[in-house]
Design an enzyme around this catalytic site. Structure first.
Site, PDB file in Angstrom:
ATOM      1  N   LEU A 214       0.809  -1.224   0.000  1.00  0.00           N
ATOM      2  CA  LEU A 214       0.000   0.000   0.000  1.00  0.00           C
ATOM      3  C   LEU A 214       0.841   1.273   0.000  1.00  0.00           C
ATOM      4  O   LEU A 214       0.492   2.247  -0.663  1.00  0.00           O
ATOM      5  CB  LEU A 214      -0.971  -0.015   1.185  1.00  0.00           C
ATOM      6  CG  LEU A 214      -2.013  -1.143   1.129  1.00  0.00           C
ATOM      7  CD1 LEU A 214      -2.984  -1.042   2.291  1.00  0.00           C
ATOM      8  CD2 LEU A 214      -2.768  -1.134  -0.203  1.00  0.00           C
TER       9      LEU A 214
ATOM     10  N   ASP B   5      11.862   3.339   3.103  1.00  0.00           N
ATOM     11  CA  ASP B   5      11.580   1.970   3.568  1.00  0.00           C
ATOM     12  C   ASP B   5      12.897   1.342   4.014  1.00  0.00           C
ATOM     13  O   ASP B   5      13.976   1.864   3.739  1.00  0.00           O
ATOM     14  CB  ASP B   5      10.938   1.132   2.445  1.00  0.00           C
ATOM     15  CG  ASP B   5      10.013   0.046   2.989  1.00  0.00           C
ATOM     16  OD1 ASP B   5      10.448  -0.701   3.892  1.00  0.00           O
ATOM     17  OD2 ASP B   5       8.874  -0.059   2.524  1.00  0.00           O
TER      18      ASP B   5
ATOM     19  N   ASP C  37      15.591   3.007   8.438  1.00  0.00           N
ATOM     20  CA  ASP C  37      14.851   2.141   9.347  1.00  0.00           C
ATOM     21  C   ASP C  37      14.196   3.006  10.428  1.00  0.00           C
ATOM     22  O   ASP C  37      14.893   3.741  11.143  1.00  0.00           O
ATOM     23  CB  ASP C  37      15.857   1.156   9.976  1.00  0.00           C
ATOM     24  CG  ASP C  37      15.179   0.080  10.786  1.00  0.00           C
ATOM     25  OD1 ASP C  37      13.991   0.238  11.130  1.00  0.00           O
ATOM     26  OD2 ASP C  37      15.850  -0.922  11.074  1.00  0.00           O
ATOM     27  N   LEU C  38      12.878   2.891  10.574  1.00  0.00           N
ATOM     28  CA  LEU C  38      12.167   3.699  11.577  1.00  0.00           C
ATOM     29  C   LEU C  38      12.573   3.311  13.006  1.00  0.00           C
ATOM     30  O   LEU C  38      12.312   4.061  13.944  1.00  0.00           O
ATOM     31  CB  LEU C  38      10.649   3.533  11.414  1.00  0.00           C
ATOM     32  CG  LEU C  38      10.039   4.065  10.114  1.00  0.00           C
ATOM     33  CD1 LEU C  38       8.562   3.694  10.031  1.00  0.00           C
ATOM     34  CD2 LEU C  38      10.210   5.576  10.018  1.00  0.00           C
TER      35      LEU C  38
ATOM     36  N   SER D 235      -5.831  -0.063  11.097  1.00  0.00           N
ATOM     37  CA  SER D 235      -6.373  -1.270  10.475  1.00  0.00           C
ATOM     38  C   SER D 235      -7.659  -1.692  11.168  1.00  0.00           C
ATOM     39  O   SER D 235      -7.876  -1.378  12.350  1.00  0.00           O
ATOM     40  CB  SER D 235      -5.339  -2.389  10.592  1.00  0.00           C
ATOM     41  OG  SER D 235      -5.935  -3.642  10.318  1.00  0.00           O
ATOM     42  N   ASN D 236      -8.476  -2.431  10.446  1.00  0.00           N
ATOM     43  CA  ASN D 236      -9.680  -3.026  11.055  1.00  0.00           C
ATOM     44  C   ASN D 236      -9.285  -3.973  12.196  1.00  0.00           C
ATOM     45  O   ASN D 236     -10.120  -4.289  13.036  1.00  0.00           O
ATOM     46  CB  ASN D 236     -10.512  -3.737   9.993  1.00  0.00           C
ATOM     47  CG  ASN D 236      -9.880  -5.019   9.487  1.00  0.00           C
ATOM     48  OD1 ASN D 236     -10.101  -6.099  10.054  1.00  0.00           O
ATOM     49  ND2 ASN D 236      -9.082  -4.937   8.433  1.00  0.00           N
TER      50      ASN D 236
ATOM     51  N   TYR E  97      -0.502  -7.429  16.110  1.00  0.00           N
ATOM     52  CA  TYR E  97      -0.547  -6.464  15.003  1.00  0.00           C
ATOM     53  C   TYR E  97      -1.648  -5.419  15.244  1.00  0.00           C
ATOM     54  O   TYR E  97      -1.406  -4.201  15.164  1.00  0.00           O
ATOM     55  CB  TYR E  97      -0.787  -7.234  13.698  1.00  0.00           C
ATOM     56  CG  TYR E  97      -1.201  -6.378  12.535  1.00  0.00           C
ATOM     57  CD1 TYR E  97      -0.320  -5.489  11.946  1.00  0.00           C
ATOM     58  CD2 TYR E  97      -2.503  -6.462  12.013  1.00  0.00           C
ATOM     59  CE1 TYR E  97      -0.713  -4.698  10.875  1.00  0.00           C
ATOM     60  CE2 TYR E  97      -2.895  -5.679  10.940  1.00  0.00           C
ATOM     61  CZ  TYR E  97      -2.002  -4.797  10.380  1.00  0.00           C
ATOM     62  OH  TYR E  97      -2.385  -4.009   9.328  1.00  0.00           O
TER      63      TYR E  97
ATOM     64  N   LYS F 282      -1.699  -1.169  16.043  1.00  0.00           N
ATOM     65  CA  LYS F 282      -2.494  -0.156  15.351  1.00  0.00           C
ATOM     66  C   LYS F 282      -3.315   0.652  16.367  1.00  0.00           C
ATOM     67  O   LYS F 282      -3.479   1.865  16.227  1.00  0.00           O
ATOM     68  CB  LYS F 282      -3.412  -0.809  14.312  1.00  0.00           C
ATOM     69  CG  LYS F 282      -2.649  -1.510  13.190  1.00  0.00           C
ATOM     70  CD  LYS F 282      -1.784  -0.542  12.421  1.00  0.00           C
ATOM     71  CE  LYS F 282      -1.039  -1.172  11.267  1.00  0.00           C
ATOM     72  NZ  LYS F 282      -0.169  -0.215  10.571  1.00  0.00           N
TER      73      LYS F 282
ATOM     74  N   ARG G  41     -15.997 -11.972   3.092  1.00  0.00           N
ATOM     75  CA  ARG G  41     -15.682 -10.924   4.073  1.00  0.00           C
ATOM     76  C   ARG G  41     -15.382  -9.596   3.376  1.00  0.00           C
ATOM     77  O   ARG G  41     -15.758  -8.524   3.835  1.00  0.00           O
ATOM     78  CB  ARG G  41     -14.508 -11.388   4.937  1.00  0.00           C
ATOM     79  CG  ARG G  41     -14.075 -10.389   5.993  1.00  0.00           C
ATOM     80  CD  ARG G  41     -13.031 -10.987   6.931  1.00  0.00           C
ATOM     81  NE  ARG G  41     -12.471  -9.972   7.790  1.00  0.00           N
ATOM     82  CZ  ARG G  41     -11.419  -9.220   7.478  1.00  0.00           C
ATOM     83  NH1 ARG G  41     -10.793  -9.403   6.316  1.00  0.00           N
ATOM     84  NH2 ARG G  41     -10.979  -8.305   8.308  1.00  0.00           N
TER      85      ARG G  41
HETATM   86  C1  15L Z   1      -4.826  -5.794   7.362  1.00  0.00           C
HETATM   87  O1  15L Z   1      -4.635  -4.936   8.224  1.00  0.00           O
HETATM   88  C2  15L Z   1      -3.703  -6.448   6.649  1.00  0.00           C
HETATM   89  O2  15L Z   1      -2.609  -5.570   6.443  1.00  0.00           O
HETATM   90  C3  15L Z   1      -4.116  -7.086   5.348  1.00  0.00           C
HETATM   91  O3  15L Z   1      -3.099  -7.993   4.958  1.00  0.00           O
HETATM   92  C4  15L Z   1      -5.464  -7.826   5.457  1.00  0.00           C
HETATM   93  O4  15L Z   1      -5.351  -8.900   6.344  1.00  0.00           O
HETATM   94  C5  15L Z   1      -6.510  -6.855   5.972  1.00  0.00           C
HETATM   95  O5  15L Z   1      -6.098  -6.256   7.179  1.00  0.00           O
HETATM   96  C6  15L Z   1      -7.864  -7.538   6.194  1.00  0.00           C
HETATM   97  O6  15L Z   1      -8.343  -7.592   7.315  1.00  0.00           O
HETATM   98  O7  15L Z   1      -8.432  -8.007   5.204  1.00  0.00           O
END
Ligand code: 15L
Length: 268
Positions: free
Chosen positions: A14, A34, A50-51, A110-111, A135, A139, A173
């Site tokens: 992305l 990156d 590198d962050l 992210s979701n 993960y 977020k 989904r």
């Molecule tokens: C994310 O946050 C991931 O980066 C991606 O690889 C997918 O898994 C996405 O969510 C998702 O939930 O579909």
């Protein structure tokens, strides 16, 4: 846009897409960064850094107006890997932004920051975080970190809780979670340009009928999604469904059931 914009994660899926699409939108001074140099063209400005390294992060954010922060591990990983790359990396970036007076940051949330909410509930920008993985926790941390830096230091942030950003939806989904590349680019562009933003949580989702998220805040900020998952073959996509029963209950899908030792009934 003639101001300097830095895209982290520019070698990734992305980050790389945005590095190209923002330039196509007319961003003139765009720089990518990156850990690894991948899929970068000669004409693109790129910094290998590198962050996790605060000094390097301070150096590359000098004179930058806005940061599009997509540089992180994008899926579940070990706790130490997530801690160092996602949590410390993001902390370093905000700290460097504060030192260099960067004005705004678009944070790729992210979701999975809200993945343990059941699918039957419709969420909005005020819904509680409910991370479903290390993960997702990173977020959720990034969302809080950015809120703190907005309130305390006036660094404006838009956090985009991205659903599934792919060329096309691939399973059932995704009929709820899919966002097109064009719609994500539009949201990031709003995050960089919209003047009323202080700290925002929006959902990175196209105009899908089956979406689990009320994205009215994004619409108020000017988001007009052009795509929706419903224009694809819904019957075919609906057949492509998880076998995993738990993944069907929660919004985060298989991220919720991986290494699960809890009690489904207790997660209301
Ligand atoms: C994310 O946050 C991931 O980066 C991606 O690889 C997918 O898994 C996405 O969510 C998702 O939930 O579909």
């Amino acid at each position: 846009m003639n101001k300097k914009v830095l895209v982290t994660g520019a070698s990734g899926h992305l980050g790389g897409m945005l590095f190209r699409s923002l330039a196509n939108l007319g961003y003139k001074k765009i720089i990518g960064t990156d850990l690894k140099k991948k899929n970068i063209q000669k004409k693109q400005k790129f910094i290998l850094a590198d962050l996790k390294n605060i000094k390097a992060t301070i150096k590359m954010t000098k004179g930058v107006y806005a940061i599009v922060h997509f540089g992180a591990i994008p899926i579940e990983d070990t706790q130490p890997n997530i801690l160092h790359n996602n949590i410390i990396g993001t902390y370093n970036l905000y700290e460097a932004a504060r030192i260099n007076k960067v004005k705004r940051i678009i944070f790729a949330s992210s979701n999975h920051a809200i993945g343990f909410h059941r699918r039957k509930y419709k969420l909005n920008q005020f819904s509680n975080q409910r991370p479903d993985s290390h993960y997702g926790l990173s977020k959720a941390f990034g969302e809080q970190l950015s809120r703190f830096y907005a309130d305390k230091f006036n660094i404006k942030s838009m956090c985009i809780r991205i659903g599934s950003c792919l060329k096309k939806p691939e399973d059932r989904r995704h009929l709820s979670t899919w966002i097109s590349y064009g719609d994500l680019t539009q949201l990031v562009d709003i995050g960089i340009k919209n003047k009323i933003i202080h700290h925002e949580i929006v959902y990175g989702v196209s105009r899908n009928k089956r979406s689990w998220w009320n994205n009215s805040r994004a619409y108020q900020l000017g988001y007009k999604p052009k795509d929706n998952a419903d224009k694809f073959d819904i019957r075919l996509l609906s057949k492509n469904e998880y076998k995993d029963k738990m993944a069907l209950i929660f919004q985060g899908g298989v991220f919720t059931s991986a290494n699960f030792k809890g009690k489904i009934k207790s997660i209301k």
